[in-house]
Scaffold this motif. Sequence first.
Motif, PDB file in Angstrom:
ATOM      1  N   TYR A 247     -14.157 -18.008  11.511  1.00  0.00           N
ATOM      2  CA  TYR A 247     -13.620 -17.884  10.137  1.00  0.00           C
ATOM      3  C   TYR A 247     -13.326 -16.461   9.984  1.00  0.00           C
ATOM      4  O   TYR A 247     -14.031 -15.451  10.356  1.00  0.00           O
ATOM      5  N   CYS A 248     -12.046 -16.155   9.404  1.00  0.00           N
ATOM      6  CA  CYS A 248     -11.681 -14.792   9.522  1.00  0.00           C
ATOM      7  C   CYS A 248     -10.542 -14.764   8.647  1.00  0.00           C
ATOM      8  O   CYS A 248     -10.161 -15.781   7.806  1.00  0.00           O
ATOM      9  N   MET A 249      -9.922 -13.401   8.337  1.00  0.00           N
ATOM     10  CA  MET A 249      -8.737 -13.265   7.478  1.00  0.00           C
ATOM     11  C   MET A 249      -7.560 -13.205   8.352  1.00  0.00           C
ATOM     12  O   MET A 249      -7.486 -12.640   9.576  1.00  0.00           O
ATOM     13  N   ASP A 250      -6.356 -13.704   7.664  1.00  0.00           N
ATOM     14  CA  ASP A 250      -5.042 -13.487   8.294  1.00  0.00           C
ATOM     15  C   ASP A 250      -4.189 -13.084   7.108  1.00  0.00           C
ATOM     16  O   ASP A 250      -3.750 -13.858   6.458  1.00  0.00           O
ATOM     17  N   GLY A 251      -4.072 -11.824   6.909  1.00  0.00           N
ATOM     18  CA  GLY A 251      -3.293 -11.119   5.836  1.00  0.00           C
ATOM     19  C   GLY A 251      -4.209 -11.441   4.616  1.00  0.00           C
ATOM     20  O   GLY A 251      -5.539 -11.120   4.580  1.00  0.00           O
ATOM     21  N   ASP A 252      -3.798 -11.951   3.664  1.00  0.00           N
ATOM     22  CA  ASP A 252      -4.480 -12.392   2.350  1.00  0.00           C
ATOM     23  C   ASP A 252      -5.061 -13.853   2.534  1.00  0.00           C
ATOM     24  O   ASP A 252      -5.564 -14.415   1.579  1.00  0.00           O
ATOM     25  N   ARG A 253      -4.947 -14.587   3.631  1.00  0.00           N
ATOM     26  CA  ARG A 253      -5.645 -15.998   3.550  1.00  0.00           C
ATOM     27  C   ARG A 253      -6.689 -15.992   4.345  1.00  0.00           C
ATOM     28  O   ARG A 253      -7.026 -15.228   5.459  1.00  0.00           O
ATOM     29  N   ILE A 254      -7.702 -16.649   4.149  1.00  0.00           N
ATOM     30  CA  ILE A 254      -9.113 -16.974   4.642  1.00  0.00           C
ATOM     31  C   ILE A 254      -8.713 -18.065   5.547  1.00  0.00           C
ATOM     32  O   ILE A 254      -8.210 -19.273   5.251  1.00  0.00           O
ATOM     33  N   ILE A 255      -8.988 -18.297   6.760  1.00  0.00           N
ATOM     34  CA  ILE A 255      -8.557 -19.561   7.832  1.00  0.00           C
ATOM     35  C   ILE A 255      -9.871 -19.671   8.894  1.00  0.00           C
ATOM     36  O   ILE A 255     -10.487 -18.842   8.831  1.00  0.00           O
ATOM     37  N   ARG A 256      -9.603 -20.879   9.369  1.00  0.00           N
ATOM     38  CA  ARG A 256     -10.482 -21.483  10.305  1.00  0.00           C
ATOM     39  C   ARG A 256      -9.899 -21.304  11.658  1.00  0.00           C
ATOM     40  O   ARG A 256      -8.708 -22.183  11.508  1.00  0.00           O
ATOM     41  N   ASN A 257     -10.272 -20.865  12.801  1.00  0.00           N
ATOM     42  CA  ASN A 257      -9.493 -21.037  14.067  1.00  0.00           C
ATOM     43  C   ASN A 257     -10.748 -21.802  14.926  1.00  0.00           C
ATOM     44  O   ASN A 257     -11.698 -21.368  15.031  1.00  0.00           O
ATOM     45  N   HIS A 258     -10.335 -23.199  15.354  1.00  0.00           N
ATOM     46  CA  HIS A 258     -11.253 -23.797  16.035  1.00  0.00           C
ATOM     47  C   HIS A 258     -10.595 -24.754  17.029  1.00  0.00           C
ATOM     48  O   HIS A 258      -9.625 -25.369  16.615  1.00  0.00           O
ATOM     49  N   ASN A 259     -10.861 -24.349  18.105  1.00  0.00           N
ATOM     50  CA  ASN A 259     -10.346 -25.337  19.243  1.00  0.00           C
ATOM     51  C   ASN A 259      -8.952 -25.101  19.559  1.00  0.00           C
ATOM     52  O   ASN A 259      -8.276 -26.111  19.662  1.00  0.00           O
ATOM     53  N   GLY A 260      -8.273 -24.114  19.080  1.00  0.00           N
ATOM     54  CA  GLY A 260      -6.905 -23.543  19.310  1.00  0.00           C
ATOM     55  C   GLY A 260      -6.152 -24.191  18.085  1.00  0.00           C
ATOM     56  O   GLY A 260      -4.866 -23.856  18.054  1.00  0.00           O
ATOM     57  N   GLU A 261      -6.700 -24.452  16.872  1.00  0.00           N
ATOM     58  CA  GLU A 261      -6.181 -25.142  15.764  1.00  0.00           C
ATOM     59  C   GLU A 261      -6.453 -24.103  14.759  1.00  0.00           C
ATOM     60  O   GLU A 261      -7.448 -23.666  14.464  1.00  0.00           O
ATOM     61  N   ARG A 262      -5.447 -23.860  13.751  1.00  0.00           N
ATOM     62  CA  ARG A 262      -5.687 -22.827  12.636  1.00  0.00           C
ATOM     63  C   ARG A 262      -5.480 -23.661  11.500  1.00  0.00           C
ATOM     64  O   ARG A 262      -4.602 -24.566  11.198  1.00  0.00           O
ATOM     65  N   THR A 263      -6.548 -23.410  10.542  1.00  0.00           N
ATOM     66  CA  THR A 263      -6.482 -24.258   9.451  1.00  0.00           C
ATOM     67  C   THR A 263      -6.780 -22.967   8.075  1.00  0.00           C
ATOM     68  O   THR A 263      -7.475 -22.567   8.176  1.00  0.00           O
ATOM     69  N   GLU A 264      -5.762 -23.259   7.078  1.00  0.00           N
ATOM     70  CA  GLU A 264      -5.615 -22.196   6.156  1.00  0.00           C
ATOM     71  C   GLU A 264      -7.033 -22.766   5.023  1.00  0.00           C
ATOM     72  O   GLU A 264      -6.701 -24.245   4.606  1.00  0.00           O
ATOM     73  N   ILE A 265      -7.782 -22.117   4.619  1.00  0.00           N
ATOM     74  CA  ILE A 265      -8.886 -22.568   3.660  1.00  0.00           C
ATOM     75  C   ILE A 265      -8.469 -22.179   2.165  1.00  0.00           C
ATOM     76  O   ILE A 265      -8.386 -23.113   1.440  1.00  0.00           O
TER      77      ILE A 265
END
Length: 448
Positions: A247-265
């Motif tokens: 779980y990390c930041m992508d700009g102003d978005r909090i995201i989850r990277n898991h098994n090659g998939e990106r999900t915006e929280i």
Amino acid sequence: MNQKILVAGSGKSGIAAVGLILKTGDEVILYDSNDALNKDELLHQFGEEGRISVLLGELKKEDLSGVSLCVISPGISLEAPFVAVLKEADIPVWSEIQLAYHHAKGKLAAITGTNGKTTTTALIGEIMKAYYEHVFVVGNIGVPYTEEALKTTEDSVTVAEVSSFQLETITDFRPDVSAILNITPDHLDRHKTMECYIEVKERITSNQRSQDFCILNYDDPVLREFGKTIKPQVVYFSSRQFLEEGYCMDGDRIIRNHNGERTEIADIHGVQLLGRHNHENIMAAAAVAAEMGVPMEIISQAVREFKAVEHRIEFVAEKAGVKYYNDSKGTNPDAAIQAIKAMPGPTLLIAGGYDKNSQYDEWIESFDGKVKYMVLLGQTREKIAECAARHGFTNVMYAEDMQEAVKVCASYANRGDHVLLSPACASWGMFKCYEERGEIFKESVRNL
């Protein structure tokens, strides 16, 4: 066969532990070293005949006849004289969370760390309630685990905020998902060294197995290395680095990277929690909830709807163009740093309190031109003022109580300023607890 159990401490935690033990049919000795307490008043809370007795003052070995276990309240140091008597009698000592765990059922998530525990635990609780039917939110957040343990079922979920004090005396306490949010200096008056404090915090994982999960802060070098050494599966979060997995930041978005998939929280502009530290709390909460089986769309919705918990950068009111914030739960310098960072403009700071042997240099340095004045209370005020002077900050005033501190800030604040109670110290000495301190601050603001 029924046991005789000694419960040490007659505060909220001790009383809840006694209640649980009595409900399970065991016998209790409620012990408190304060011999000025009223035995009859303590006994009156339970209404039990014959299965509870009260012992006050010095504990002697002969008082322990038939006692098989001691449950110790978290506020009591293991260096207290009576603990040596227990050790000599070879009586095991459990924390209240160990007692509760022994009787509880269902899934358990446990959260620890120096700062952010209450906000993260409360947020996880709200996420769980949006998905599971029976959810219990317990621990340092205000409801003793022992108070709810017997209500749990195989289908229920418990979310527990646990402190270093509680982790000192666990035996087989084992959460399905644990989280250590961060580790910075705190409670060194009790733990003495950072090494000891870190070791106690890390005990939260000591009984976890390979099918369990531990959520760790990648930005904390101690925790990043710790994650390489433990049995449970590790999930990292970071507010400063991009993680290919976690779980990390992508700009102003909090995201989850898991098994090659990106999900915006969540987008940080669409949540109601201020500051980078709260973005980390959101990541940790999302990670815990995901590993507890909650779908990501439910997590995202709960995150967007969640409001700050009471006493943690809590907006109180705006008076004469000045905004007032209550961060009474900022009981150590690192927590207070996060609160200052969260303020969007010039700030007048109310601080000081009980001395936990903390160092204040980094906190003072974090003012960075944002703090205009500091109003100091309590035992630490001279120590903090001296530290501030060494760092060139001299806009310091003293107040004798919270009401005076709020009035001083109001008189010096300009329209557009912020007044922040974030003490960097414990509340003891002037207040019963941080909650009382925060309530008095809020009442003082409302009375302006």
